[in-house]
Scaffold this motif. Structure first.
Motif, PDB file in Angstrom:
ATOM      1  N   PRO A  57      -5.710 -55.747   8.076  1.00  0.00           N
ATOM      2  CA  PRO A  57      -5.472 -55.756   9.530  1.00  0.00           C
ATOM      3  C   PRO A  57      -4.419 -54.763   9.987  1.00  0.00           C
ATOM      4  N   GLY A  58      -3.738 -54.103   9.063  1.00  0.00           N
ATOM      5  CA  GLY A  58      -2.731 -53.144   9.489  1.00  0.00           C
ATOM      6  C   GLY A  58      -1.868 -52.678   8.333  1.00  0.00           C
ATOM      7  N   PHE A  59      -0.799 -51.952   8.686  1.00  0.00           N
ATOM      8  CA  PHE A  59       0.120 -51.415   7.682  1.00  0.00           C
ATOM      9  C   PHE A  59       1.546 -51.532   8.188  1.00  0.00           C
ATOM     10  N   ARG A  60       2.468 -51.548   7.231  1.00  0.00           N
ATOM     11  CA  ARG A  60       3.871 -51.315   7.553  1.00  0.00           C
ATOM     12  C   ARG A  60       4.126 -49.826   7.357  1.00  0.00           C
ATOM     13  N   VAL A  61       4.769 -49.223   8.360  1.00  0.00           N
ATOM     14  CA  VAL A  61       4.940 -47.775   8.351  1.00  0.00           C
ATOM     15  C   VAL A  61       6.429 -47.442   8.445  1.00  0.00           C
ATOM     16  N   PRO A  62       6.986 -46.768   7.431  1.00  0.00           N
ATOM     17  CA  PRO A  62       8.387 -46.328   7.527  1.00  0.00           C
ATOM     18  C   PRO A  62       8.565 -45.344   8.670  1.00  0.00           C
ATOM     19  N   ALA A  63       9.780 -45.258   9.180  1.00  0.00           N
ATOM     20  CA  ALA A  63      10.049 -44.421  10.345  1.00  0.00           C
ATOM     21  C   ALA A  63       9.649 -42.971  10.112  1.00  0.00           C
ATOM     22  N   HIS A  64       9.897 -42.431   8.905  1.00  0.00           N
ATOM     23  CA  HIS A  64       9.633 -41.015   8.670  1.00  0.00           C
ATOM     24  C   HIS A  64       8.133 -40.710   8.577  1.00  0.00           C
ATOM     25  N   LEU A  65       7.287 -41.736   8.370  1.00  0.00           N
ATOM     26  CA  LEU A  65       5.843 -41.523   8.305  1.00  0.00           C
ATOM     27  C   LEU A  65       5.142 -41.757   9.638  1.00  0.00           C
ATOM     28  N   TRP A  66       5.845 -42.366  10.585  1.00  0.00           N
ATOM     29  CA  TRP A  66       5.184 -42.724  11.832  1.00  0.00           C
ATOM     30  C   TRP A  66       4.611 -41.514  12.576  1.00  0.00           C
ATOM     31  N   PRO A  67       5.297 -40.349  12.661  1.00  0.00           N
ATOM     32  CA  PRO A  67       4.675 -39.213  13.361  1.00  0.00           C
ATOM     33  C   PRO A  67       3.320 -38.822  12.772  1.00  0.00           C
ATOM     34  N   HIS A  68       3.163 -38.924  11.436  1.00  0.00           N
ATOM     35  CA  HIS A  68       1.882 -38.591  10.820  1.00  0.00           C
ATOM     36  C   HIS A  68       0.822 -39.632  11.188  1.00  0.00           C
ATOM     37  N   VAL A  69       1.194 -40.911  11.148  1.00  0.00           N
ATOM     38  CA  VAL A  69       0.256 -41.974  11.500  1.00  0.00           C
ATOM     39  C   VAL A  69      -0.157 -41.848  12.960  1.00  0.00           C
ATOM     40  N   GLU A  70       0.808 -41.598  13.830  1.00  0.00           N
ATOM     41  CA  GLU A  70       0.515 -41.475  15.253  1.00  0.00           C
ATOM     42  C   GLU A  70      -0.405 -40.291  15.521  1.00  0.00           C
ATOM     43  N   ALA A  71      -0.198 -39.176  14.800  1.00  0.00           N
ATOM     44  CA  ALA A  71      -1.045 -37.997  14.992  1.00  0.00           C
ATOM     45  C   ALA A  71      -2.484 -38.287  14.579  1.00  0.00           C
ATOM     46  N   VAL A  72      -2.665 -39.014  13.466  1.00  0.00           N
ATOM     47  CA  VAL A  72      -4.014 -39.350  13.017  1.00  0.00           C
ATOM     48  C   VAL A  72      -4.678 -40.300  14.008  1.00  0.00           C
ATOM     49  N   LEU A  73      -3.957 -41.285  14.468  1.00  0.00           N
ATOM     50  CA  LEU A  73      -4.530 -42.254  15.405  1.00  0.00           C
ATOM     51  C   LEU A  73      -4.948 -41.604  16.721  1.00  0.00           C
ATOM     52  N   SER A  74      -4.211 -40.592  17.147  1.00  0.00           N
ATOM     53  CA  SER A  74      -4.490 -39.964  18.443  1.00  0.00           C
ATOM     54  C   SER A  74      -5.502 -38.839  18.343  1.00  0.00           C
ATOM     55  N   ARG A  75      -6.114 -38.679  17.155  1.00  0.00           N
ATOM     56  CA  ARG A  75      -7.162 -37.675  16.942  1.00  0.00           C
ATOM     57  C   ARG A  75      -6.636 -36.253  16.995  1.00  0.00           C
ATOM     58  N   LYS A  76      -5.338 -36.110  16.906  1.00  0.00           N
ATOM     59  CA  LYS A  76      -4.788 -34.762  16.908  1.00  0.00           C
ATOM     60  C   LYS A  76      -4.860 -34.148  15.508  1.00  0.00           C
ATOM     61  N   GLY A  77      -5.074 -35.004  14.515  1.00  0.00           N
ATOM     62  CA  GLY A  77      -5.050 -34.522  13.133  1.00  0.00           C
ATOM     63  C   GLY A  77      -3.624 -34.494  12.632  1.00  0.00           C
ATOM     64  N   GLY A  78      -3.440 -34.845  11.395  1.00  0.00           N
ATOM     65  CA  GLY A  78      -2.102 -34.846  10.833  1.00  0.00           C
ATOM     66  C   GLY A  78      -1.602 -33.432  10.607  1.00  0.00           C
ATOM     67  N   PRO A  79      -0.291 -33.261  10.478  1.00  0.00           N
ATOM     68  CA  PRO A  79       0.255 -31.949  10.148  1.00  0.00           C
ATOM     69  C   PRO A  79      -0.381 -31.433   8.864  1.00  0.00           C
ATOM     70  N   GLN A  80      -0.600 -30.122   8.789  1.00  0.00           N
ATOM     71  CA  GLN A  80      -1.327 -29.548   7.674  1.00  0.00           C
ATOM     72  C   GLN A  80      -0.423 -29.025   6.561  1.00  0.00           C
ATOM     73  N   GLU A  81       0.875 -29.218   6.716  1.00  0.00           N
ATOM     74  CA  GLU A  81       1.748 -28.766   5.649  1.00  0.00           C
ATOM     75  C   GLU A  81       1.494 -29.598   4.400  1.00  0.00           C
ATOM     76  N   GLY A  82       1.562 -28.994   3.266  1.00  0.00           N
ATOM     77  CA  GLY A  82       1.326 -29.707   2.023  1.00  0.00           C
ATOM     78  C   GLY A  82       2.526 -30.513   1.606  1.00  0.00           C
ATOM     79  N   GLY A  83       2.349 -31.299   0.550  1.00  0.00           N
ATOM     80  CA  GLY A  83       3.464 -32.042  -0.008  1.00  0.00           C
ATOM     81  C   GLY A  83       3.570 -33.429   0.569  1.00  0.00           C
ATOM     82  N   GLU A  84       4.452 -34.191  -0.031  1.00  0.00           N
ATOM     83  CA  GLU A  84       4.668 -35.582   0.377  1.00  0.00           C
ATOM     84  C   GLU A  84       5.650 -35.651   1.507  1.00  0.00           C
ATOM     85  N   ALA A  85       5.342 -36.473   2.502  1.00  0.00           N
ATOM     86  CA  ALA A  85       6.245 -36.608   3.642  1.00  0.00           C
ATOM     87  C   ALA A  85       7.342 -37.597   3.314  1.00  0.00           C
TER      88      ALA A  85
END
Length: 226
Positions: free
Chosen positions: A198-226
């Protein structure tokens, strides 16, 4: 001795019913020469209500159909021919009436009001601590066949978040989020194939990536772990 009253001697505003021709009736509003008895007046109002209801129900559907197929390239004449074919307007009058009557009977049986029970309110309970905790972000990598970004949870399991669902986001004191999927398009859809949790717990530093995916903007394309 007072002569018996006839349909010709009914006192105003009464007159012989123009519907059944058997009872005294009152004139319709705005039509002093047209009288209806109580039974015929009720039936006339029922027919008018049914006609108005049919127009209100059918007009948006037929209008949308005509707009869709007209935009696709069919001419107005072709659309008219289709409506005539469907309604049997091309048939001789007697055959057309019989066809429409039989078709209405079939439609009445196929689309009668369904039996139903009143559903109670949704009652969904879960512990936020039991939701998977996202730990890392992975961008899309088309060269490796990964066309959409995804996340890893604290157990190393890959978690894809699809764009577009209805969500409830609870902001935590540390800036993190509890993300809850409530459905799609305003419809509750717990346990839908798109989301097995039903959902996830999202740390503060990952929220911009989650929000970008949810809004259909696509996540940032930089490689590596956030």
């Amino acid at each position: 001795m007072t002569p018996p009253m006839t349909d010709r001697t009914l006192p105003r505003p009464w007159g012989l019913c123009d519907g059944c021709g058997e009872a005294a009736g009152l004139p319709l509003p705005g039509r002093a020469d047209y009288h209806l008895c109580a039974v015929c007046a009720a039936h006339d109002a029922l027919r008018k209500a049914a006609q108005d209801d049919l127009e209100a129900l059918a007009s948006p559907a037929v209008g949308a159909w005509a707009a869709q197929w007209g935009a696709a390239g069919l001419s107005g004449e072709e659309l008219r021919e289709i409506t005539e074919q469907l309604s049997g307007a091309w048939m001789a009058e007697d055959y057309g009436k019989a066809y429409r009557l039989a078709h209405l009977r079939r439609l009445r049986r196929a689309h009668r009001a369904p039996a139903f029970e009143v559903a109670g309110p949704d009652r969904v309970a879960f512990h936020a601590e039991a939701l998977p905790m996202l730990a890392a972000y992975r961008p899309a990598d088309p060269e490796r066949g990964i066309l959409w970004p995804y996340f890893l949870d604290t157990h190393g399991e890959a978690r894809t978040i699809h764009p577009g669902p209805d969500t409830l986001t609870l902001i935590q004191p540390d800036g993190g989020r509890v993300l809850i999927f409530t459905g799609s398009g305003g419809q509750t859809a717990w346990g839908s194939p798109a989301y097995t949790v039903p959902g996830f717990r999202v740390p503060a530093h990952l929220w911009p990536h989650v929000e970008a995916v949810l809004s259909r903007k696509g996540g940032p394309q930089e490689g590596g772990e956030a």
